[in-house]
Motif scaffolding. Structure first.
Motif, short mmCIF file in Angstrom:
data_model
loop_
_atom_site.label_atom_id
_atom_site.label_comp_id
_atom_site.label_asym_id
_atom_site.label_seq_id
_atom_site.Cartn_x
_atom_site.Cartn_y
_atom_site.Cartn_z
N ALA A 151 -1.87 0.98 15.58
CA ALA A 151 -2.35 2.19 14.90
C ALA A 151 -1.19 3.07 14.44
O ALA A 151 -0.12 3.11 15.07
N PHE A 152 -1.42 3.79 13.35
CA PHE A 152 -0.48 4.82 12.90
C PHE A 152 -1.26 5.83 12.06
O PHE A 152 -2.30 5.50 11.49
N ALA A 153 -0.76 7.06 12.01
CA ALA A 153 -1.38 8.09 11.18
C ALA A 153 -0.73 8.05 9.80
O ALA A 153 0.49 8.24 9.68
N ALA A 154 -1.52 7.79 8.77
CA ALA A 154 -0.99 7.71 7.41
C ALA A 154 -0.41 9.05 6.98
O ALA A 154 -0.90 10.11 7.37
N ARG A 155 0.62 8.99 6.15
CA ARG A 155 1.24 10.21 5.64
C ARG A 155 1.53 10.06 4.15
O ARG A 155 1.70 8.95 3.65
N ASP A 156 1.55 11.17 3.45
CA ASP A 156 1.84 11.16 2.02
C ASP A 156 3.16 10.45 1.75
O ASP A 156 4.17 10.67 2.45
N GLY A 205 -0.21 17.04 2.53
CA GLY A 205 -1.41 17.82 2.32
C GLY A 205 -2.30 17.39 1.18
O GLY A 205 -3.33 18.00 0.92
N ASN A 206 -1.92 16.33 0.45
CA ASN A 206 -2.75 15.88 -0.67
C ASN A 206 -4.00 15.14 -0.18
O ASN A 206 -3.99 14.51 0.87
N THR A 207 -5.07 15.24 -0.98
CA THR A 207 -6.30 14.54 -0.62
C THR A 207 -6.31 13.12 -1.17
O THR A 207 -5.47 12.72 -1.97
N VAL A 229 0.85 -1.19 0.00
CA VAL A 229 0.00 0.00 0.00
C VAL A 229 0.89 1.24 0.00
O VAL A 229 1.84 1.33 0.79
N LYS A 230 0.59 2.18 -0.88
CA LYS A 230 1.29 3.47 -0.87
C LYS A 230 0.26 4.58 -0.77
O LYS A 230 -0.69 4.63 -1.56
N PHE A 231 0.47 5.46 0.18
CA PHE A 231 -0.41 6.60 0.37
C PHE A 231 0.11 7.79 -0.44
O PHE A 231 1.18 8.32 -0.15
N TRP A 232 -0.67 8.20 -1.44
CA TRP A 232 -0.32 9.38 -2.22
C TRP A 232 -1.05 10.63 -1.72
O TRP A 232 -0.65 11.75 -2.03
N GLY A 233 -2.13 10.44 -0.99
CA GLY A 233 -2.88 11.55 -0.41
C GLY A 233 -3.68 11.06 0.77
O GLY A 233 -4.35 10.02 0.68
N VAL A 234 -3.59 11.77 1.90
CA VAL A 234 -4.19 11.28 3.15
C VAL A 234 -5.15 12.29 3.78
O VAL A 234 -5.74 12.01 4.83
N ARG A 235 -5.30 13.47 3.16
CA ARG A 235 -6.18 14.51 3.72
C ARG A 235 -7.62 14.33 3.24
O ARG A 235 -7.89 13.68 2.25
#
Length: 276
Positions: A265-270, A29-31, A8-14
């Motif tokens: 738990a963790f907070a996802a980041r770009d 800051g990406n959605t 899994v890769k997070f490109w936007g987490v907002r």
């Protein structure tokens, strides 16, 4: 690339709107935009502003075939679509899936309306990629490629949103956003989505003390999400769809609080990559 890769890769987490500035550097800051790799195949879930960078990376890596799934089409989940470079390359095949507007609007109609004047300077006829539009009903099980099984669910969100349970090689990733919980109740749909998942990515826009002010906006909290994760036997839990006003300092504290309640738990980041 290993054929059993599940990444899994997070490109936007907002959520809501992209943000920028030094107070958002760490988490980004990406959605909403998530890339999931199952073996050699790429899938993208949601077309928020992070899709622009995801598309550039795919072009640079020579990706020729991708599936794009929408949870729903609120602005923060679709705003990156016209800037997804892959749709302008004639050599690329893009399958585009949606089910949240089932019976109201097809996937093709949704995309054609969004990429057209007066909202955008040109229409989709400028797109040279092969775009295949795939409609489904919430509750359907999808098989976009051999061995990939995706169960779909309708979530509690204004206008509807699809939750996805992606199963590959005996492992599970659950996408549970956008969703609003009912205080004191544990949604059986969310529990089924998250049951024994290796990773659940959950709508954690608010804290519990903010929920009363934002009732009806269609979002949830890390407190409720971690309770669901414990009940469902989830292994890891990603806080996702961060409020646009939430700074790195605030998200860091939220992450620590969530980890105290649920160690996985963790907070996802770009640009974060998670191996499943």
């Amino acid at each position: 690339m290993s054929n059993d890769l599940f990444q899994v890769k997070f490109w936007g987490v907002r959520g809501s709107i992209p943000v920028s500035g030094p107070e958002f550097d760490h988490y980004g800051g990406n959605t909403s935009c998530i890339e999931i790799r199952c073996g050699d195949h790429r899938m993208i879930f949601d077309a928020g502003s992070g899709l622009r960078e995801a598309g550039l990376a795919m072009i640079n890596e020579g990706v020729m075939d991708v599936d794009l799934f929408f949870t729903h089409c609120h602005y923060d989940h679709i705003i990156g679509l016209p800037f997804f470079k892959a749709i302008y390359y004639p050599s690329i095949n893009v399958d585009i899936w949606s089910g949240h507007l089932d019976g109201k609007m097809s996937t093709k109609e949704m995309v054609n309306q969004f990429i057209s004047p007066p909202w955008f300077p040109v229409k989709t006829d400028i797109c040279q990629a092969t775009m295949n539009f795939r409609d489904f009903h919430a509750g359907d099980t999808l098989s976009p490629r051999d061995g990939i099984r995706i169960k779909t669910y309708m979530l509690n969100h204004p206008g509807g949103a699809i939750g996805y349970r992606i199963e590959w090689g005996g492992r599970v990733v659950a996408l549970v956003f956008d969703v609003e919980h009912v205080p004191g109740a544990y949604d059986p749909v969310c529990l089924e989505l998250m049951k024994d998942a290796d990773l659940a990515i959950y709508d954690c826009t608010y804290n519990e003390d903010e929920m009363q002010r934002f009732k009806g906006f269609g979002h949830s909290t890390w407190q409720h999400g971690t309770e669901l994760a414990k009940m469902a036997g989830t292994k890891r839990f990603a806080l996702f769809h961060h409020a646009p006003s939430r700074t790195d300092t605030q998200l860091g504290q939220m992450e620590k609080d969530a980890q105290a309640a649920f160690p996985g738990a963790f907070a996802a980041r770009d640009n974060q990559v998670v191996e499943v």
